[in-house]
Design a protein around this motif. Structure first.
Motif, short mmCIF file in Angstrom:
data_model
loop_
_atom_site.label_atom_id
_atom_site.label_comp_id
_atom_site.label_asym_id
_atom_site.label_seq_id
_atom_site.Cartn_x
_atom_site.Cartn_y
_atom_site.Cartn_z
N LEU A 224 0.83 -1.21 0.00
CA LEU A 224 0.00 0.00 0.00
C LEU A 224 0.86 1.26 0.00
O LEU A 224 0.59 2.21 -0.74
CB LEU A 224 -0.88 0.02 1.24
CG LEU A 224 -2.12 -0.86 1.25
CD1 LEU A 224 -2.77 -0.82 2.62
CD2 LEU A 224 -3.10 -0.39 0.20
N SER A 225 1.90 1.27 0.83
CA SER A 225 2.74 2.46 0.92
C SER A 225 3.56 2.65 -0.35
O SER A 225 3.77 3.77 -0.81
CB SER A 225 3.68 2.36 2.11
OG SER A 225 2.96 2.38 3.30
N GLU A 227 2.71 1.70 -3.36
CA GLU A 227 1.81 2.22 -4.40
C GLU A 227 1.50 3.69 -4.17
O GLU A 227 1.43 4.47 -5.11
CB GLU A 227 0.51 1.41 -4.41
CG GLU A 227 0.70 0.00 -4.90
CD GLU A 227 -0.57 -0.56 -5.50
OE1 GLU A 227 -1.63 -0.38 -4.88
OE2 GLU A 227 -0.50 -1.17 -6.58
N ALA A 228 1.33 4.07 -2.90
CA ALA A 228 1.05 5.47 -2.59
C ALA A 228 2.18 6.35 -3.11
O ALA A 228 1.94 7.38 -3.74
CB ALA A 228 0.88 5.65 -1.09
N ALA A 229 3.41 5.92 -2.86
CA ALA A 229 4.56 6.72 -3.28
C ALA A 229 4.64 6.79 -4.80
O ALA A 229 4.81 7.86 -5.39
CB ALA A 229 5.85 6.15 -2.69
N LEU A 230 4.50 5.64 -5.46
CA LEU A 230 4.60 5.62 -6.92
C LEU A 230 3.52 6.49 -7.55
O LEU A 230 3.79 7.24 -8.49
CB LEU A 230 4.46 4.18 -7.43
CG LEU A 230 5.66 3.27 -7.20
CD1 LEU A 230 5.32 1.84 -7.60
CD2 LEU A 230 6.86 3.76 -8.00
N ALA A 231 2.30 6.40 -7.00
CA ALA A 231 1.20 7.15 -7.59
C ALA A 231 1.37 8.65 -7.41
O ALA A 231 0.73 9.44 -8.09
CB ALA A 231 -0.13 6.70 -6.99
N LEU A 232 2.23 9.05 -6.47
CA LEU A 232 2.50 10.48 -6.30
C LEU A 232 3.58 10.97 -7.26
O LEU A 232 3.96 12.12 -7.22
CB LEU A 232 2.96 10.76 -4.87
CG LEU A 232 1.88 10.80 -3.81
CD1 LEU A 232 2.50 10.92 -2.44
CD2 LEU A 232 0.93 11.96 -4.05
N GLY A 233 4.08 10.06 -8.10
CA GLY A 233 5.13 10.46 -9.01
C GLY A 233 6.51 10.33 -8.39
O GLY A 233 7.40 11.12 -8.71
N ALA A 234 6.67 9.37 -7.49
CA ALA A 234 7.99 9.14 -6.91
C ALA A 234 8.80 8.23 -7.83
O ALA A 234 8.25 7.29 -8.40
CB ALA A 234 7.86 8.51 -5.53
N THR A 235 10.09 8.53 -7.98
CA THR A 235 10.97 7.62 -8.69
C THR A 235 11.23 6.42 -7.78
O THR A 235 10.78 6.39 -6.63
CB THR A 235 12.31 8.28 -9.02
OG1 THR A 235 12.93 8.63 -7.77
CG2 THR A 235 12.12 9.54 -9.84
#
Lengths: 342, 259
Positions: A224-225, A227-235
């Motif tokens: 979950l975490s 995916e949260a980071a990736l969906a915010l546009g994190a590399t």
């Protein structure tokens, strides 16, 4: 009236129930589930009872063993604290003259080893758990585990015969160009058998255990975490910083503690690589004169020790025991405090 | 008709499994579009192809094209990281970063794009985002408390605040209310009506009443059997679709005869 349905016996409440009820992500990483509440009324099945008693017995055994070791160290080691010259190994005039430099040497060598090992171990674990293609990740992880199983005598031999001669040139260079730096001061060792070499050998020894623990913790990062980071546009690296590291912090510290335990207690590698100078307390890394460690000193002196000397060596063991406890406690405190809401 | 999202002959796969077959549809800007259909019909998968979150799963791949504001997100050389900054996402289970405070959660995405953020700017982003997410009055005096200390519904609104803090063009919501109680669900539905003024919203929902209440257009997906790909059956204005569906499958699903 119809048939009377027997009331189902209440399941004995235990830590397990808490495990089941915890929603994902709400449990702060590394936090215990807390003490199991008092048994509620009800029937306990035979299997549950057997398992509980077995687990309780195993837990108690640990405490008994720890208390036994502690008592032994206290009973046999304390007399040496008051011993004077003539009764102590290496011609020491007091127990503290003996113990102080050795305690320093143990902590210094272990700290240097961790300083080198932790960044590399975390990077290795990140590579295995996050970056490596799946085909390589498994075998690579197994290889790291095998490294942990190599006996320390082998590491000692390797350090003495292969690694130390290789480092001599580097030490001369460091001394020539960076001799102004206090840690690099003094005449560089021509053999390479310095505390720095010993610490590097220790680092290689403790690296696998730290890497293995970190890898397991990284792999358990909640999806979950991530995916949260990736969906915010994190590399990928930002995802590791946002989602993986905060979750893994206490696990990394636990791994480092295991490594530290091994480094503090390591005997053979230090004893083989270093030719120690008695009572020396120095932070210089490149010299022929080096502080010794408690574990190595016990191993070197025990075969010829008798009478009060034996007590003195056991007293040294007590010091090491206390150091290990203190460091562990401090590390736990640091982890606990760095968690918000804890 | 202006287009925020154009999906053209899109196919999505998990390894050899064909999950979504040949979907084409166009979504208008500043509208709410609902994807409905039975479990396994590929609606969540389709949603995740819109911000390239589908490919995060090992073995997952996509063919076809998705244009967001005219730009193909699957074009060569397009960085998925930049796509996800333009197309935000809210997940089924609230997923605030557990170790971060409420404030840091809101700022997490902003800080990825802008290293230097003055205290004033940070505070105004936090307030604006939390207000838009309808959470400001509830948390204004405990912004430094951990995000995980909030209730489930509040956590989900925090995730919405976090997603809109980076001002995306599109907001994807993957069953955002399915883990919430009816009151929290209502709060999020009311919030979505406001979000529509600024963002193009696409929502996957299992709750047909919810789709009928909040969406402008509805797309109905179905599958023809296990291991078969999901396909788009019908797409149109929500009111018309719920009163007079064109397809028998849509009518059956809406009437609760299957799914």
């Amino acid at each position: 009236m119809g048939t009377v349905v027997a009331e189902r016996p209440a399941v004995r409440d235990s830590g397990l129930n808490r495990l089941v009820g915890q929603p994902e992500g709400t449990r702060p990483p590394g936090k215990r589930w807390g003490k199991a509440p008092k048994a509620s009324t009800g029937v306990e099945r035979a299997g549950d009872r057997a398992a509980r008693r077995l687990a309780t017995a195993a837990g108690a055994t640990i405490l008994v063993a720890l208390a036994g070791v502690g008592l032994f160290l206290l009973a046999r080691g304390l007399p040496a604290v008051r011993a004077g010259q003539g009764d102590l190994p290496e011609g020491a005039t007091s127990f503290w003259q003996l113990a102080g430099p050795l305690a320093f040497g143990s902590v210094w060598a272990a700290a240097l080893a961790l300083l080198f090992a932790i960044p590399v171990a975390v990077a290795v674990a990140l590579f295995i758990s996050m970056y490596a293609p799946r085909r390589f990740a498994g075998p690579l992880g197994a290889t790291v585990d095998v490294l942990a199983a190599i006996p320390s005598v082998v590491y000692g031999l390797w350090g003495l015969m292969v690694f130390a001669p290789m480092t001599a040139g580097l030490y001369r260079w460091l001394s020539d160009h960076m001799g102004w730096f206090p840690l690099f001061a003094g005449k560089p060792s021509a053999t390479g058998r310095t505390i720095l070499t010993a610490a590097l050998v220790l680092a290689v020894m403790v690296l696998p255990i730290i890497a293995a623990v970190c890898r397991e913790v990284f792999l358990q990062t909640p999806a979950l975490s991530v995916e949260a980071a990736l969906a915010l546009g994190a590399t990928r690296w930002e995802t590791i910083r946002l989602a993986v590291f905060p979750f893994a912090r206490s696990g990394i510290v636990s791994g480092a503690m295991l490594g530290l335990g091994r480094a503090l207690g390591e005997t053979m590698a230090i004893a083989m690589v270093l030719s120690p100078t008695p009572f020396l307390m120095s932070v210089r890394l490149l010299n022929n004169t080096n502080p010794n460690t408690i574990a190595a000193s016990i191993a070197q002196n025990f075969p010829e020790a008798y009478g009060m000397e034996v007590n003195a060596l056991i007293g040294l063991g007590l010091i090491l025991f206390v150091i290990t406890f203190a460091v562990n406690y401090l590390a736990r405190r640091v982890v606990a405090r760095s968690q918000p809401g804890a | 008709m202006p287009k925020a999202i154009e999906i053209a002959s899109l196919n999505a796969y998990y390894g050899s499994f064909h999950a979504v077959a040949d979907v084409s549809l166009t979504i208008a800007p500043r509208s709410i579009t609902a994807f409905i259909g039975p479990s396994g019909c590929g609606k969540s998968t389709l949603l995740r192809t819109l911000n390239r979150m589908h490919e995060v799963i090992p073995g997952a791949r996509v063919t076809g094209s998705v244009l967001v504001e005219g730009q193909d997100v699957y074009g060569s050389g397009v960085d998925p990281v930049l796509v996800r900054q333009r197309v935000g996402m809210v997940f089924q289970r609230p997923n605030p970063f557990p170790t971060m405070s409420i404030k840091d959660n809101v700022l997490a995405g902003v800080r990825l794009q802008r290293r230097r953020l003055s205290k004033g700017e940070a505070n105004s982003v936090v307030e604006r985002s939390l207000r838009s997410a309808g959470l400001w009055t509830e948390v204004r005096d405990r912004l430094d408390k951990p995000g995980a200390s909030l209730s489930g519904g509040q956590q989900q609104r925090l995730c919405i605040a976090r997603a809109i803090a980076i001002e995306p063009e599109v907001l994807l919501m993957d069953e955002p209310c399915s883990a919430l109680d009816p009151i929290s669900t209502l709060a999020i539905e009311e919030l979505m009506a406001g979000l529509k003024a600024t963002y193009t919203v696409v929502i996957v929902t299992h709750n047909m009443a919810q789709a009928a209440r909040i969406s402008d257009k509805t797309a109905f997906f179905t599958i023809d059997g296990a291991r078969k790909p999901g396909r788009l059956v019908e797409y149109g204005p929500t009111a018309a679709m719920f009163s007079e569906p064109n397809q028998q499958a849509t009518a059956d699903y809406i009437a609760g005869r299957f799914g």
